[in-house]
Scaffold this motif. Structure first.
Motif: not given
Ligand code: ADP
Ligand code: MG
Length: 396
Positions: A225-252
């Protein structure tokens, strides 16, 4: 935003999509605990241990294993947690596994055959509508199916004014070769999946495989499942599912400074304000014989801090042979950016690659003067063609 399989299933289940009973674990001991819980709830004869990383193809890479008992759950979880999993989607460097999902074995025997199907929903940008894609060829490389046997992928476009219609869900279920109870359950499955897709503001949900069990249920055995970043503000519970260890460190890091950065594999780093100008700058770099090392949009309010952060992020990439800074001074004044560049350059120090700065717009002349008089190894160009020439020399 990308999320893990176990998180995706949690969201889907909220909307009534059937998923195998399963729980996530961080350690082999916890894996056994959750396996015991699954045994109590389902009486399953075996367990599936699944590596949780933001990439598919885990089965092929050895990240999905069947365990017959608790000892084997512990053993396999111990092997998978901490492993660097290489799959066709991770690149050669692979991804470190931190968590496993333990689920019941859904391949239990029964009166009818078991089938692995493919179902996904995404936005079709050509028609501007959502499309359901489905195939009988689930469980394997769907890209390969799409390429070699495109006729095996069924598409059903959804009219946004009326949403998914019953006849459409039945058409898909029929095309998947399902009959009786399995057909009915697939129709339910599609409606629940569509509700989940819309309700969570997903940009994609992909179920591969959607399993037809031996007792004719349809289950989401895997879920992306991919969530539209622009809609995360209205899904606070889903926003907390972000796992930055999975993302490229430079992008974070770029995200922390409000920079829009995407790493690419070329040799010319670029820093630009505005996405359109960034795209045009990447074209110019290519035309002058270089390859862009990144996309970096510093936004409309570039200042010394953002320029410095941008610099640092670009310089972490060992492939970068030159940096082209292309800023249009519309809202931001060029002389301020020039001062920012000079300051950032001094702060970072020890920069061994050529920097070409093109500042155009408000106070462009003053900016060029600041750059030229800074005494730094920075070249200024006001005209983009000059900048391109200088990039050409720098990477030659
Ligand atoms: P990936 O797509 O990353 O390889 P999947 O979740 O699709 O991971 O799992 C790969 C394969 O493992 C599936 O096609 C299926 O055959 C098997 N599998 C996955 N989950 C289960 C389960 N709960 N029960 C039985 N088999 C499973
Ligand atoms: Mg899969």
């Amino acid at each position: 935003m990308n999320i893990h399989e176990y998180q995706a299933k949690e969201i889907l289940a909220r909307f009534g999509v059937k998923v195998p009973v399963g729980y996530v674990a961080d350690t082999p001991e916890e894996a056994v605990e959750v396996a015991k819980r699954i045994k109590e709830e389902t009486d399953t004869p075996a367990y599936v241990v699944k590596a949780q990383i933001h990439a598919g193809g885990r089965g092929k890479g050895g990240g999905v294993k069947l365990a017959q008992d608790f000892d084997e759950v512990k053993d396999l979880a111990g092997k998978i947690i901490g492993m660097t999993l290489v799959t066709p989607q991770t690149g050669a460097e692979g991804k470190l596994v931190n968590k496993v999902l333990i689920t019941e074995d859904s391949f239990y025997p029964g009166p009818s055959d078991i089938r692995e199907l493919y179902v996904s929903i995404l936005l079709d940008r050509n028609t501007g509508t959502n499309v359901i894609m489905a195939s009988t060829e689930g469980g394997m490389d769907i890209e390969e199916v799409a390429e070699k046997t495109p006729e095996k992928i069924i598409k059903e476009w959804i009219d946004p004014a009326v949403g998914l219609q019953g006849f459409q869900a039945r058409k898909v279920a029929y095309a998947l070769g399902l009959e009786g109870a399995a057909h009915k359950d697939m129709v339910k499955f599609l409606f629940a999946l569509y509700k989940a897709y819309e309700g969570s503001d997903a940009s994609q949900v992909e179920i591969n495989p959607a399993l037809k069990t031996a007792d004719d249920q349809i289950l989401a055995l895997d879920a992306k499942v991919n969530i539209d970043d622009n809609a995360l503000y209205r899904h606070k519970d889903i926003a907390t599912m972000r796992d930055i260890t999975e993302e490229a460190p430079e992008e974070v890091e770029a995200g922390e400074y409000g920079l829009n950065y995407v790493k690419l594999d070329g040799n010319v780093g670029c820093m630009v304000n505005g996405a359109g100008l960034a795209m045009a700058t990447m074209d110019i770099i290519k035309l002058s014989g270089g390859e862009p090392a990144n996309f970096l949009d510093v936004g409309g309010t570039a200042n010394a801090q953002t320029v410095e952060a941008g610099f640092r992020i670009i310089m972490k990439d060992p492939n970068v042979k030159a940096i082209l800074i292309n800023i249009f001074g519309g809202i931001v004044r060029c002389d301020r950016v020039a001062n920012g560049v000079v300051e950032a350059y001094k702060n970072i120090g020890d920069i061994k690659i050529p920097i070409i700065v093109r500042l155009q717009g408000t106070n462009a002349e003053e900016a060029a003067k600041i750059i030229n008089e800074s005494g730094l190894e920075v070249e200024s160009a006001i005209v983009l063609k000059d900048a391109a020439e200088k990039v050409k020399e720098a990477v030659a």
